[in-house]
Design an enzyme around this catalytic site. Structure first.
Site, PDB file in Angstrom:
ATOM      1  CD  GLU A 170      12.836  37.543  31.304  1.00 17.19           C
ATOM      2  OE1 GLU A 170      13.431  36.714  30.598  1.00 17.19           O
ATOM      3  OE2 GLU A 170      12.546  38.678  30.909  1.00 17.19           O
ATOM      4  CD  GLU A 356      14.389  42.158  31.816  1.00 17.91           C
ATOM      5  OE1 GLU A 356      14.244  41.770  30.634  1.00 17.91           O
ATOM      6  OE2 GLU A 356      15.051  41.533  32.646  1.00 17.91           O
TER       7      GLU A 356
HETATM    8  O1  IFM Z   1      18.394  40.429  27.701  1.00 21.33           O
HETATM    9  C1  IFM Z   1      17.253  39.813  28.207  1.00 21.33           C
HETATM   10  C2  IFM Z   1      17.259  39.815  29.714  1.00 21.33           C
HETATM   11  O2  IFM Z   1      18.411  39.251  30.240  1.00 21.33           O
HETATM   12  C3  IFM Z   1      16.075  39.048  30.238  1.00 21.33           C
HETATM   13  N1  IFM Z   1      14.835  39.528  29.638  1.00 21.33           N
HETATM   14  C4  IFM Z   1      14.804  39.699  28.212  1.00 21.33           C
HETATM   15  C5  IFM Z   1      15.997  40.507  27.747  1.00 21.33           C
HETATM   16  C6  IFM Z   1      15.952  40.681  26.232  1.00 21.33           C
HETATM   17  O3  IFM Z   1      15.992  39.446  25.617  1.00 21.33           O
END
Ligand code: IFM
Length: 457
Positions: A170, A356
């Site tokens: 990210e 994710e």
């Molecule tokens: O917990 C985070 C993760 O570390 C990175 N992406 C989003 C998740 C939820 O906020």
């Protein structure tokens, strides 16, 4: 959205995964000579973390990696996404690796392989060593070279058993939340002066990709947070605000990686990127897959003329919300639309991995079994959206739930639970939720009749 896809609607070989990150689960912040990271610094600022917590002990996973591996294996995952923290491996932000830390991750890799789960590490999940940040962090071009050096240290130790790598997690959040508005570490508030961090992260990824490929990696990619941007009103002003936000959150990353050029930032009055000769070619040649983390759409409206930024983020009308409230609306069709749009703009899209996807909902701190039907509904809706995008030709190969475990949610501390497994942060006790069983059964139902575990998929 239609039903959750089953084996008849998913391509053969579709992979299932679940993810965690080191700082959010490990605890043991002083173990084995670990160096400080920007998160150790950030969480000490008064009021920085909503519940005043630290990420210690979190899930205590550094001391008990075998417990998490057993949970990952119990789901029948193809791959487990975890992260290595730069500040454990190079406490001084450069130099030979810390052997105790490398031994730990080597053991984690072995535990996973022994359990038939392919290790899929992330090399940077937001944990910049404080010492590298002091030298400029992602504002400095030199950080790209230092990152590549760190990646070489890791690959030299794990590359004989790890073939698949995520470089950065990210980068959009690092730029927007970390350097532009300061909601995440390192807590800088540079607004548009944060934009060079985009280029330096992409450069770091490209350098790391070369290092990993030189050491025989089979698959290297970056995983970014993406959102589907909606104008609040169908007006020229709101459409323009949406275009700016879409550029900053999404396209400033996708375009150089997938098309070898930055979007026209100057057309929006934004500063150009600090590109040097050869950078864009290296970035465009750097990915074997593109990772997408997706949680929610973003609705924007035009800001007042006096505002330093041209958009305001507002609630998405009519959407149900997660534990974060209106900040995180639930709209599975937004993931479908995002995938279709990305594919339409980049017909030669490399394989896509959903790195994710998941949601937090209010759940008790101390609990036995949790019947998290809201989470199951969220996951089912988004997996169905992925299935529909695949049917329309988008090359999605893998889906990853965030998260395997409840964990320390950055500035939100322990207040947001995302896990398939409930964690009692006082005792460390783990209790699979109903969503854990649901995901395990979904994975089993989408398997071909004969499964070969321990493959290198
Ligand atoms: O917990 C985070 C993760 O570390 C990175 N992406 C989003 C998740 C939820 O906020």
């Amino acid at each position: 959205m239609t039903a959750v896809p089953t084996r008849s609607t998913l391509p053969a070989g579709f992979r299932w995964s679940a993810a965690t990150s080191a700082f959010q689960i490990e605890g043991s912040r002083d173990a084995d000579g670990r160096g400080r990271s920007i998160w150790d610094d950030f969480l000490e600022a008064p009021g920085a973390i909503v519940d005043g917590s630290t990420a210690d002990p979190a899930c205590d996973s550094y001391r008990h990696p075998e417990v998490d591996v057993a949970l990952a294996a119990g789901l029948g995952l193809d791959r487990y996404r975890f992260s290595l923290p730069w500040a454990r491996v190079q406490p001084e932000g450069r130099g030979v690796g810390n052997s105790a830390a490398l031994d730990h991750y080597s053991r984690l890799v072995d535990l996973l392989l022994d359990a038939g789960v392919v290790p899929f590490p992330t090399l940077y999940h937001w944990e910049m060593p404080s010492i590298v940040e002091a030298d400029g962090g992602w504002l400095s071009r030199d950080t790209a070279e230092r990152f590549a050096d760190y990646v070489g240290v890791v690959a030299d130790r794990l590359g004989d058993r790890v073939a698949h790598w995520y470089t950065l997690n990210e980068p959009a959040m690092t730029t927007l939340q970390g350097y532009a508005v300061g909601a995440l570490a390192p807590g800088r508030q540079l607004l548009f002066d944060a934009l060079p961090t985009v280029h330096h992260q992409l450069l770091a990824h490209a350098r790391a990709s070369q290092v990993l490929r030189d050491r025989g990696a089979a698959q290297v990619g970056l995983v970014n947070n993406h959102t589907w941007v909606l104008p609040r009103h169908d007006t020229a002003e709101d459409r323009q605000a949406a275009a700016v936000y879409d550029t900053l959150h999404n396209r400033v990353f996708t375009e150089p990686l997938l098309a070898g050029a930055y979007p026209d930032l100057e057309a929006f009055g934004l500063p150009p990127m600090p590109v040097q000769d050869g950078d864009l070619a290296a970035i465009a040649a750097s990915i074997d897959f593109y990772g997408i983390n997706f949680y929610n759409p973003t609705t924007v409206t035009a800001a007042d003329a006096a505002s330093p930024i041209p958009f305001d983020i507002v609630p998405t009308p009519g959407a149900p919300v997660t534990g974060f409230g209106p900040e995180w609306p639930i709209m599975p069709s937004a993931l479908h639309d995002l995938l279709i749009d990305l594919h339409a703009r980049h017909p030669n899209l490399p394989p896509v991995i959903i790195g994710e996807n998941g949601a937090s909902f209010p759940e008790p701190d101390h609990a036995g079994r949790i019947d998290d039907t809201d989470r199951i509904g969220y996951l089912a809706g988004h997996i169905a959206a992925v299935g529909e995008a695949i049917d329309a030709g988008v090359p999605v190969e893998e889906y990853t739930v965030w998260s395997l475990l409840d964990n320390w949610e950055w500035a939100d501390g322990y207040t947001q639970r995302f896990g398939l497994v409930h964690v009692d942060f006082e005792t460390g006790r783990r209790t699979p939720k109903a969503s854990y069983d649901w995901y395990r059964d979904l994975i089993a139902a989408t398997r071909p009749a004969v499964v070969t575990k321990g493959s290198t998929r």
